[in-house]
Motif scaffolding. Structure first.
Motif, short mmCIF file in Angstrom:
data_model
loop_
_atom_site.label_atom_id
_atom_site.label_comp_id
_atom_site.label_asym_id
_atom_site.label_seq_id
_atom_site.Cartn_x
_atom_site.Cartn_y
_atom_site.Cartn_z
N ARG A 189 -5.55 -11.14 0.06
CA ARG A 189 -4.72 -10.72 1.20
C ARG A 189 -3.55 -9.85 0.77
NH1 ARG A 189 -8.54 -12.78 3.90
NH2 ARG A 189 -8.52 -14.91 4.66
N VAL A 190 -3.81 -9.00 -0.22
CA VAL A 190 -2.79 -8.07 -0.69
C VAL A 190 -3.35 -6.65 -0.57
CG1 VAL A 190 -1.39 -7.32 -2.68
CG2 VAL A 190 -1.84 -9.76 -2.32
N ALA A 191 -2.59 -5.77 0.11
CA ALA A 191 -3.04 -4.37 0.26
C ALA A 191 -2.38 -3.51 -0.81
CB ALA A 191 -2.69 -3.85 1.65
N VAL A 192 -3.19 -2.75 -1.54
CA VAL A 192 -2.68 -1.80 -2.54
C VAL A 192 -3.39 -0.46 -2.31
CG1 VAL A 192 -2.23 -3.57 -4.30
CG2 VAL A 192 -4.48 -2.44 -4.24
N SER A 193 -2.93 0.58 -2.98
CA SER A 193 -3.58 1.89 -2.85
C SER A 193 -4.56 2.10 -4.01
CB SER A 193 -2.54 3.01 -2.88
OG SER A 193 -1.74 2.93 -1.74
N PRO A 194 -5.83 2.41 -3.70
CA PRO A 194 -6.79 2.67 -4.78
C PRO A 194 -6.45 3.99 -5.48
CG PRO A 194 -7.79 3.09 -2.62
CD PRO A 194 -6.41 2.55 -2.35
N GLY A 195 -6.53 3.98 -6.81
CA GLY A 195 -6.16 5.16 -7.59
C GLY A 195 -6.95 6.41 -7.22
N ILE A 196 -8.20 6.22 -6.82
CA ILE A 196 -9.07 7.38 -6.51
C ILE A 196 -8.47 8.21 -5.36
CG2 ILE A 196 -10.58 6.03 -4.96
CD1 ILE A 196 -11.80 8.78 -7.31
N GLY A 197 -7.67 7.58 -4.52
CA GLY A 197 -7.04 8.31 -3.41
C GLY A 197 -6.06 9.37 -3.88
N PHE A 198 -5.66 9.29 -5.16
CA PHE A 198 -4.71 10.27 -5.71
C PHE A 198 -5.42 11.33 -6.54
CE2 PHE A 198 -2.53 6.22 -5.13
CZ PHE A 198 -1.47 6.60 -4.34
N GLY A 199 -6.75 11.36 -6.42
CA GLY A 199 -7.50 12.37 -7.17
C GLY A 199 -8.43 11.72 -8.17
N PRO A 200 -9.39 12.49 -8.70
CA PRO A 200 -10.44 11.91 -9.56
C PRO A 200 -9.87 11.20 -10.78
CG PRO A 200 -10.47 14.34 -9.57
CD PRO A 200 -9.57 13.93 -8.47
N MET A 201 -8.75 11.69 -11.30
CA MET A 201 -8.21 11.06 -12.52
C MET A 201 -7.40 9.81 -12.23
SD MET A 201 -7.40 14.63 -14.42
CE MET A 201 -8.49 15.96 -13.98
N GLY A 202 -7.33 9.44 -10.95
CA GLY A 202 -6.65 8.18 -10.60
C GLY A 202 -7.60 7.00 -10.63
N GLY A 209 0.80 -1.21 0.00
CA GLY A 209 0.00 0.00 0.00
C GLY A 209 0.84 1.27 0.00
N MET A 210 1.33 1.63 1.16
CA MET A 210 2.00 2.92 1.30
C MET A 210 3.44 2.86 0.77
SD MET A 210 2.48 4.79 4.92
CE MET A 210 3.27 6.37 5.09
N GLY A 211 3.91 3.95 0.19
CA GLY A 211 5.30 4.01 -0.33
C GLY A 211 6.30 4.23 0.79
N ASN A 212 6.35 3.27 1.70
CA ASN A 212 7.18 3.41 2.90
C ASN A 212 8.35 2.44 2.81
OD1 ASN A 212 8.08 4.02 5.44
ND2 ASN A 212 6.20 3.44 6.50
N PRO A 213 9.55 2.91 2.49
CA PRO A 213 10.67 2.00 2.23
C PRO A 213 10.91 1.02 3.38
CG PRO A 213 11.31 4.28 1.79
CD PRO A 213 9.95 4.32 2.43
N ASP A 214 11.13 -0.27 3.03
CA ASP A 214 11.32 -1.30 4.06
C ASP A 214 12.80 -1.50 4.40
OD1 ASP A 214 11.53 -2.25 1.35
OD2 ASP A 214 11.70 -4.27 2.15
N GLY A 215 13.71 -0.92 3.61
CA GLY A 215 15.14 -1.16 3.81
C GLY A 215 15.72 -0.31 4.93
N ALA A 216 16.92 -0.73 5.39
CA ALA A 216 17.59 -0.03 6.49
C ALA A 216 18.39 1.16 5.96
CB ALA A 216 18.52 -0.99 7.21
N THR A 217 18.48 2.19 6.78
CA THR A 217 19.36 3.33 6.50
C THR A 217 20.82 2.82 6.52
OG1 THR A 217 17.80 4.79 7.59
CG2 THR A 217 20.07 5.59 7.40
N PRO A 218 21.70 3.34 5.64
CA PRO A 218 23.10 2.87 5.67
C PRO A 218 23.71 2.96 7.08
CG PRO A 218 22.72 4.27 3.76
CD PRO A 218 21.45 4.30 4.57
#
Ligand SMILES: Cc1ncc(COP(=O)(O)O)c(C=O)c1O
Length: 394
Positions: free
Chosen positions: A353-366, A40-49
């Motif tokens: 069981r997969v979470a994604v972001s619905p396009g409408i959340g980014f505005g009407p043209m999504g 869903g969210m663009g939240n990086p899963d990797g560790a900071t160097p």
């Protein structure tokens, strides 16, 4: 007195976050011990160097760094970002007048819009878009003018039409490439056109460069500041969140046009005391020593893109592979198109069981799309596409 928070003047302009619906469903599923693959969210899963973390620990031990820092950022950090721009883009910037440290790109965007946009000023941006691009304008009482962006060339044509036909000339043009959520990428010629139009019509340009280092298959996203004369009208916002896996640290920059940087500095001097100084000191190390880490982060996303695209194709859901960003932007599968993106995303969570972001959340043209964020490892992505395949065959 307002009875509930929606009655407050500014809050009433902010609709409830569409993504909250999916987040709540995911939380309920997880509370019931159901394994959800979260794309869903663009939240990086990797560790900071590691060197950056070590520097933070060392700098945190020094009491001198516990005081208020500087709202515009410590000079060494501003000098380091300027060196990175010289090294990576051959762009010259003055660290005092043309660079400011921000509390991530989000702070830079929200407060820059607050600083330079007034009642009814038109701000043009592509739609769909990262929500603050639209709501930052509304909060500043400006007029958010959204242009569709099926591709970059169409956006440019629509913008030229707007300049030709509208009697309300845009005050600001707010763009971002590689683009979230559509993953649209551009080359330097696109930015040359943008700067030419902006100069011709007296428009200011904000380029949100949050995915600066996430270009695939040899593609290197250009900086808008590479265009000659760009600094006369444009600023660029750069972030450490994605380039160095430092999303939680909250460090970004606004660079370029000194007038806009000055306005942002003034607003921020009233609002904050800058990022915690040890974080700023550690960020210097990121910019100076971690180019290799950035390359590895990019390679990881590229590999995940391939795994997801291959898996989706096998599941009967062919999607164009992106040239950059950390997302895949997928049109809804034919047989579920009528559902709309929010109901489809709910169904995907319930059945696959997969979470994604619905396009409408980014505005009407999504609408008509969902966005996958590449924030789980290859094995989990394969698992996700297998269960999507099973769901789509039902
Ligand atoms: C286009 C865009 N700009 C800015 C941000 C936020 O960046 P930061 O973490 O630096 O605030 C994001 C985060 O997802 C984004 O997609």
């Amino acid at each position: 007195m307002p009875q509930n928070s929606d009655e407050f003047y500014r809050i009433s302009k902010l609709p409830p976050y569409v993504f909250a619906v999916i987040n709540e469903m995911r939380a309920r599923a997880r509370a019931a011990q159901i394994d959800v693959i979260d794309l869903g969210m663009g939240n990086p899963d990797g560790a900071t160097p590691r060197v950056v973390v070590n520097k933070l620990i060392e700098a945190s031990r020094n009491a001198r760094n516990h005081r208020y820092s500087q709202s515009r950022g410590i000079p060494h950090l501003r000098e380091e970002i300027v060196k990175r721009y010289k090294r990576n883009y051959d762009v010259d910037l003055d660290p005092d007048k043309e660079a400011i440290v921000t509390i991530g790109a989000k702070d830079a965007l929200a407060h820059l819009l607050f600083a330079i946009v007034g009642p009814d000023d038109a701000v043009v941006s592509p739609n769909p878009a990262y929500p603050i691009h639209q709501y930052g304008v509304l909060m500043a009482e400006g007029h958010a003018c959204m242009l569709p962006m099926p591709d970059a060339a169409t956006f440019l044509n629509r913008l030229e039409d707007l300049y030709r036909t509208s009697n309300r000339k845009p005050k600001v043009l707010l763009i971002s490439f590689p683009h979230n959520p559509t993953t649209t990428c551009v080359d330097l010629d696109f930015f040359k056109e943008i700067i030419r139009l902006a100069q011709q019509h007296g428009t200011l340009v904000i380029h949100d460069f949050a995915y600066a280092d996430l270009g695939f298959d040899g593609y290197k996203p250009p900086s808008i500041l590479q265009v000659e004369g760009a600094k006369e009208v444009a600023v660029e916002i750069f972030s450490l969140s994605k380039s160095y896996n430092m999303a939680g640290w909250r460090v970004g920059f606004c660079l370029g046009n000194p007038k806009m940087i000055g306005a942002l500095a003034r607003i921020k001097s009233y609002l904050d005391y800058g990022v915690f100084q040890p974080i700023q000191i550690a960020s210097i190390i990121a910019l100076r020593e971690c180019e290799e880490d950035t390359r590895k982060i990019c390679t990881t996303y590229q590999k995940r893109r391939d795994v997801l695209i291959t898996g989706l194709k096998r599941a009967g859901w062919p999607v164009e592979p992106p040239r950059g960003s950390m997302f895949v932007w997928a049109p809804l599968p034919e047989k579920h198109r009528a559902l709309g993106s929010l109901d489809f995303a709910k169904l995907l969570l319930e059945k696959a069981r997969v979470a994604v972001s619905p396009g409408i959340g980014f505005g009407p043209m999504g609408e008509g799309h969902v966005r996958f964020a590449l924030i789980e490892n290859d094995q989990r992505l394969r698992q996700a596409t297998r269960s999507i395949g099973t769901f789509l065959k039902e």
